[in-house]
Design a protein around this motif. Structure first.
Motif, PDB file in Angstrom:
ATOM      1  N   VAL A 143      -2.857   0.655   0.152  1.00  0.00           N
ATOM      2  CA  VAL A 143      -2.899   2.094   0.428  1.00  0.00           C
ATOM      3  C   VAL A 143      -4.268   2.616   0.029  1.00  0.00           C
ATOM      4  O   VAL A 143      -4.736   2.345  -1.090  1.00  0.00           O
ATOM      5  CB  VAL A 143      -1.800   2.856  -0.340  1.00  0.00           C
ATOM      6  N   SER A 144      -4.917   3.335   0.935  1.00  0.00           N
ATOM      7  CA  SER A 144      -6.207   3.941   0.619  1.00  0.00           C
ATOM      8  C   SER A 144      -6.405   5.162   1.510  1.00  0.00           C
ATOM      9  O   SER A 144      -5.772   5.272   2.567  1.00  0.00           O
ATOM     10  CB  SER A 144      -7.354   2.949   0.811  1.00  0.00           C
ATOM     11  N   PRO A 145      -7.276   6.098   1.107  1.00  0.00           N
ATOM     12  CA  PRO A 145      -7.528   7.283   1.935  1.00  0.00           C
ATOM     13  C   PRO A 145      -8.472   6.946   3.087  1.00  0.00           C
ATOM     14  O   PRO A 145      -9.682   6.876   2.914  1.00  0.00           O
ATOM     15  CB  PRO A 145      -8.153   8.274   0.951  1.00  0.00           C
ATOM     16  N   VAL A 197      -0.271 -22.517  -2.816  1.00  0.00           N
ATOM     17  CA  VAL A 197       0.515 -22.130  -3.982  1.00  0.00           C
ATOM     18  C   VAL A 197       1.628 -23.160  -4.164  1.00  0.00           C
ATOM     19  O   VAL A 197       2.438 -23.366  -3.252  1.00  0.00           O
ATOM     20  CB  VAL A 197       1.132 -20.720  -3.819  1.00  0.00           C
ATOM     21  N   ASN A 198       1.629 -23.807  -5.301  1.00  0.00           N
ATOM     22  CA  ASN A 198       2.654 -24.811  -5.603  1.00  0.00           C
ATOM     23  C   ASN A 198       2.786 -25.868  -4.494  1.00  0.00           C
ATOM     24  O   ASN A 198       3.880 -26.232  -4.079  1.00  0.00           O
ATOM     25  CB  ASN A 198       4.013 -24.133  -5.843  1.00  0.00           C
ATOM     26  N   GLY A 199       1.614 -26.309  -3.987  1.00  0.00           N
ATOM     27  CA  GLY A 199       1.606 -27.396  -3.005  1.00  0.00           C
ATOM     28  C   GLY A 199       1.812 -26.987  -1.569  1.00  0.00           C
ATOM     29  O   GLY A 199       1.750 -27.833  -0.675  1.00  0.00           O
ATOM     30  N   LYS A 200       2.047 -25.712  -1.298  1.00  0.00           N
ATOM     31  CA  LYS A 200       2.249 -25.260   0.080  1.00  0.00           C
ATOM     32  C   LYS A 200       1.159 -24.264   0.468  1.00  0.00           C
ATOM     33  O   LYS A 200       0.751 -23.432  -0.349  1.00  0.00           O
ATOM     34  CB  LYS A 200       3.618 -24.590   0.239  1.00  0.00           C
ATOM     35  N   ARG A 201       0.739 -24.361   1.721  1.00  0.00           N
ATOM     36  CA  ARG A 201      -0.238 -23.396   2.227  1.00  0.00           C
ATOM     37  C   ARG A 201       0.488 -22.177   2.800  1.00  0.00           C
ATOM     38  O   ARG A 201       1.510 -22.324   3.471  1.00  0.00           O
ATOM     39  CB  ARG A 201      -1.103 -24.018   3.324  1.00  0.00           C
ATOM     40  N   HIS A 202      -0.102 -21.015   2.531  1.00  0.00           N
ATOM     41  CA  HIS A 202       0.502 -19.768   2.999  1.00  0.00           C
ATOM     42  C   HIS A 202      -0.548 -18.920   3.706  1.00  0.00           C
ATOM     43  O   HIS A 202      -1.655 -18.742   3.201  1.00  0.00           O
ATOM     44  CB  HIS A 202       1.058 -18.958   1.824  1.00  0.00           C
ATOM     45  N   ALA A 203      -0.204 -18.398   4.876  1.00  0.00           N
ATOM     46  CA  ALA A 203      -1.030 -17.365   5.497  1.00  0.00           C
ATOM     47  C   ALA A 203      -0.874 -16.072   4.699  1.00  0.00           C
ATOM     48  O   ALA A 203       0.114 -15.884   3.991  1.00  0.00           O
ATOM     49  CB  ALA A 203      -0.595 -17.147   6.946  1.00  0.00           C
ATOM     50  N   ILE A 204      -1.865 -15.211   4.819  1.00  0.00           N
ATOM     51  CA  ILE A 204      -1.804 -13.910   4.137  1.00  0.00           C
ATOM     52  C   ILE A 204      -1.934 -12.808   5.182  1.00  0.00           C
ATOM     53  O   ILE A 204      -2.789 -12.867   6.070  1.00  0.00           O
ATOM     54  CB  ILE A 204      -2.916 -13.769   3.080  1.00  0.00           C
ATOM     55  N   GLU A 205      -1.082 -11.818   5.075  1.00  0.00           N
ATOM     56  CA  GLU A 205      -1.116 -10.654   5.960  1.00  0.00           C
ATOM     57  C   GLU A 205      -1.307  -9.407   5.104  1.00  0.00           C
ATOM     58  O   GLU A 205      -0.636  -9.239   4.090  1.00  0.00           O
ATOM     59  CB  GLU A 205       0.196 -10.552   6.741  1.00  0.00           C
ATOM     60  N   VAL A 206      -2.258  -8.574   5.507  1.00  0.00           N
ATOM     61  CA  VAL A 206      -2.513  -7.324   4.785  1.00  0.00           C
ATOM     62  C   VAL A 206      -2.046  -6.158   5.647  1.00  0.00           C
ATOM     63  O   VAL A 206      -2.404  -6.055   6.819  1.00  0.00           O
ATOM     64  CB  VAL A 206      -4.008  -7.158   4.460  1.00  0.00           C
ATOM     65  N   LEU A 207      -1.246  -5.289   5.059  1.00  0.00           N
ATOM     66  CA  LEU A 207      -0.768  -4.098   5.750  1.00  0.00           C
ATOM     67  C   LEU A 207      -1.441  -2.885   5.122  1.00  0.00           C
ATOM     68  O   LEU A 207      -1.146  -2.517   3.995  1.00  0.00           O
ATOM     69  CB  LEU A 207       0.758  -3.980   5.646  1.00  0.00           C
ATOM     70  N   LEU A 208      -2.384  -2.307   5.855  1.00  0.00           N
ATOM     71  CA  LEU A 208      -3.172  -1.180   5.362  1.00  0.00           C
ATOM     72  C   LEU A 208      -2.547   0.130   5.816  1.00  0.00           C
ATOM     73  O   LEU A 208      -2.324   0.336   7.002  1.00  0.00           O
ATOM     74  CB  LEU A 208      -4.608  -1.290   5.877  1.00  0.00           C
ATOM     75  N   LYS A 209      -2.303   1.022   4.856  1.00  0.00           N
ATOM     76  CA  LYS A 209      -1.724   2.334   5.158  1.00  0.00           C
ATOM     77  C   LYS A 209      -2.653   3.443   4.659  1.00  0.00           C
ATOM     78  O   LYS A 209      -3.249   3.336   3.584  1.00  0.00           O
ATOM     79  CB  LYS A 209      -0.360   2.485   4.484  1.00  0.00           C
ATOM     80  N   ASP A 210      -2.727   4.498   5.431  1.00  0.00           N
ATOM     81  CA  ASP A 210      -3.588   5.637   5.135  1.00  0.00           C
ATOM     82  C   ASP A 210      -2.838   6.673   4.295  1.00  0.00           C
ATOM     83  O   ASP A 210      -1.800   7.187   4.724  1.00  0.00           O
ATOM     84  CB  ASP A 210      -4.051   6.260   6.458  1.00  0.00           C
ATOM     85  N   SER A 211      -3.375   6.999   3.123  1.00  0.00           N
ATOM     86  CA  SER A 211      -2.763   8.039   2.292  1.00  0.00           C
ATOM     87  C   SER A 211      -3.086   9.442   2.805  1.00  0.00           C
ATOM     88  O   SER A 211      -2.501  10.423   2.336  1.00  0.00           O
ATOM     89  CB  SER A 211      -3.259   7.925   0.847  1.00  0.00           C
ATOM     90  N   GLN A 212      -4.058   9.526   3.730  1.00  0.00           N
ATOM     91  CA  GLN A 212      -4.532  10.815   4.262  1.00  0.00           C
ATOM     92  C   GLN A 212      -5.047  11.739   3.156  1.00  0.00           C
ATOM     93  O   GLN A 212      -5.040  12.956   3.279  1.00  0.00           O
ATOM     94  CB  GLN A 212      -3.419  11.501   5.068  1.00  0.00           C
ATOM     95  N   SER A 213      -5.465  11.127   2.028  1.00  0.00           N
ATOM     96  CA  SER A 213      -5.976  11.877   0.868  1.00  0.00           C
ATOM     97  C   SER A 213      -4.923  12.799   0.268  1.00  0.00           C
ATOM     98  O   SER A 213      -5.246  13.782  -0.400  1.00  0.00           O
ATOM     99  CB  SER A 213      -7.230  12.690   1.235  1.00  0.00           C
ATOM    100  N   ASN A 214      -3.656  12.465   0.468  1.00  0.00           N
ATOM    101  CA  ASN A 214      -2.549  13.311   0.022  1.00  0.00           C
ATOM    102  C   ASN A 214      -1.607  12.498  -0.875  1.00  0.00           C
ATOM    103  O   ASN A 214      -1.084  11.473  -0.437  1.00  0.00           O
ATOM    104  CB  ASN A 214      -1.798  13.834   1.251  1.00  0.00           C
ATOM    105  N   PRO A 215      -1.367  12.940  -2.121  1.00  0.00           N
ATOM    106  CA  PRO A 215      -0.497  12.182  -3.031  1.00  0.00           C
ATOM    107  C   PRO A 215       0.907  11.967  -2.489  1.00  0.00           C
ATOM    108  O   PRO A 215       1.489  10.888  -2.682  1.00  0.00           O
ATOM    109  CB  PRO A 215      -0.477  13.038  -4.297  1.00  0.00           C
ATOM    110  N   ARG A 222       1.837  11.782   0.670  1.00  0.00           N
ATOM    111  CA  ARG A 222       1.733  10.789   1.730  1.00  0.00           C
ATOM    112  C   ARG A 222       1.526   9.388   1.139  1.00  0.00           C
ATOM    113  O   ARG A 222       2.099   8.407   1.630  1.00  0.00           O
ATOM    114  CB  ARG A 222       0.584  11.154   2.662  1.00  0.00           C
ATOM    115  N   ALA A 223       0.733   9.300   0.075  1.00  0.00           N
ATOM    116  CA  ALA A 223       0.506   8.013  -0.581  1.00  0.00           C
ATOM    117  C   ALA A 223       1.821   7.422  -1.075  1.00  0.00           C
ATOM    118  O   ALA A 223       2.092   6.229  -0.898  1.00  0.00           O
ATOM    119  CB  ALA A 223      -0.473   8.176  -1.738  1.00  0.00           C
ATOM    120  N   ALA A 224       2.654   8.247  -1.692  1.00  0.00           N
ATOM    121  CA  ALA A 224       3.958   7.789  -2.183  1.00  0.00           C
ATOM    122  C   ALA A 224       4.849   7.360  -1.020  1.00  0.00           C
ATOM    123  O   ALA A 224       5.561   6.349  -1.104  1.00  0.00           O
ATOM    124  CB  ALA A 224       4.630   8.894  -2.989  1.00  0.00           C
TER     125      ALA A 224
END
Length: 427
Positions: A40-42, A71-89, A91-93
């Protein structure tokens, strides 16, 4: 299925501003499930300059994490889910709860001022999801969330500097030039402003201890249309120095109205408002000579644990990739993922949020922003402090830069390992 087909399919999942797959699913080793990191970021609103580097950071890590993480012998893909806080607390919650409850993330990262970090960290604490946060002084993050120093928090961990550090940097700046030691305070009615202006834990006692006199006309609301009463109080008391923690639009209001009212302090040192080239250019020539804290720069002597890039190389990659000037959040946005990936790699059980949390709590990593270590010697077990120095905005033409303005480090008393590029000039 051919590995390239799998890779194309996964990268095709990328949607504008929501999910970014950082690694393909085809591996030579045994493959585990995709790990999901919520962020989460503005991205919009008055705090958007703080989140300017986040999307680029995620994109830039694709190549670095092309083979996933083991991790522990297994390979894992990573996915990032970016959300906009719109500079509003609020909305961030809201988006934090969506990431936790709907998207079922494994780990949360959040950045950029208490208005964003605090509601997201609170949501993680409530829902028992590990969280890493940065780019907010630790006092507004910890005390603003009513943290108990004896207990700390169970799920949320933070790395940045504290008010004691920025006070040290600012007073080091002020004592390097001749002033009457009279200081005017600009403290908004928000988490940052109330922490800075706090009579017991903020600037007042720290400044008094060093012989400075503070004029504090009281709190004002963010996005105010006038700071005339503050300026009048500063003129009345003969203030030479102005400080505070101000959002960019209010800083422009203050500097414009100060000029209109003939108020000319010798030094203006403000946190938050003029950290980035975009906000300085929006203010224009009024910002020339203003000083601010510097938490990261291309001259910081640190290297990424993930990409192995130096701070200088990371800044150059950003400028090359975005065609924009480097900005301080680049380092901390990148470091969030250094810490997240490091914790996931060390986790004993990816099916357990508590195990991931325990890995976060045991963090002891050299990053592109310096050492991050939880559990001590920071002020709280949930907090790790990073170094801070003082900088001044100067016209690029004055130092042979192609950029309109450059942030030059002019005081490193608090962190001598970070080199200076000049000396403080009064306004």
């Amino acid at each position: 299925m051919h590995p390239n087909t799998t890779r194309r399919r996964l990268l095709g999942q990328l949607t504008a501003g929501s999910a970014v797959a950082l690694a393909p699913a085809a591996f030579a080793q045994s493959t585990g499930r995709t790990l999901r990191i919520g962020m989460v970021s503005p991205q919009t609103g008055p705090l958007a300059a703080f989140g300017e580097a986040d999307r680029w950071t995620i994109e830039s890590l694709k190549k670095t994490l092309a083979e996933g993480v083991v991790v522990n012998g297994k390979r894992h893909a990573i996915e990032v889910l970016l959300k906009d806080s719109q500079s509003n607390p609020n909305r961030a919650a809201e988006v934090a709860n969506d990431l936790i409850l709907k998207d079922k993330i494994d780990l949360m990262v959040v950045t950029s001022t208490p208005e964003t970090t605090n509601p997201v960290a609170d949501a993680c604490e409530l829902n028992e999801v590990p969280c890493l946060s940065t780019m907010a002084p630790w006092q507004p993050w910890f005390l603003g969330r009513k943290g108990d120093p004896a207990k700390g928090f169970n799920w949320t961990y933070h790395f940045f500097w504290g008010l004691e550090d920025v006070i040290g940097v600012f007073t080091n700046l002020w004592t390097s030039v001749a002033t009457n030691k009279k200081v005017g305070g600009l403290f908004p009615n928000d988490s940052d402003g109330n922490a800075w202006g706090d009579a017991k834990l903020g600037l007042p006692p720290a400044l008094a201890a060093q012989g400075f006199t503070l004029t504090d006309p009281g709190r004002y609301q963010n996005m105010t249309q006038t700071l005339a009463s503050h300026i009048s109080a500063f003129k009345r008391d003969g203030v030479d120095i102005v400080t505070g923690v101000v959002i960019p639009p209010d800083m422009k209001t203050f500097l414009t109205q100060a000029r209109q009212q003939g108020f000319k302090p010798k030094v203006v040192s403000v946190a938050k408002a003029l950290l980035y080239p975009a906000t300085v250019e929006a203010v224009g020539d009024l910002a020339e000579g203003v000083t601010t804290e510097v938490w990261w720069s291309p001259s910081h002597p640190f290297t990424s644990s993930l990409s192995k890039q130096s701070a200088k190389a990371l800044a150059e990659a950003y400028e090359s990739g975005t065609k924009k000037q480097w900005t301080q959040p680049i380092g901390f946005s990148h470091a969030l993922f250094e810490l997240a990936v490091d914790a996931l790699r060390r986790s004993k059980d990816l099916g357990s949020k508590a195990a991931i949390r325990d890995a976060v709590a045991a963090t002891n990593l050299q990053t592109v922003v310096g050492l991050v270590k939880f559990g001590g010697p920071g002020p709280m077990r949930n907090v790790s402090k990073t170094p801070l120095v003082g900088g001044q905005w100067v016209k690029g033409s004055a130092i042979g830069s192609k950029n309109k303005y450059e942030l030059v480090i002019v005081n490193n008393q608090s962190a001598p390992a970070i080199p200076t590029g000049g000396s403080l000039r009064t306004l």
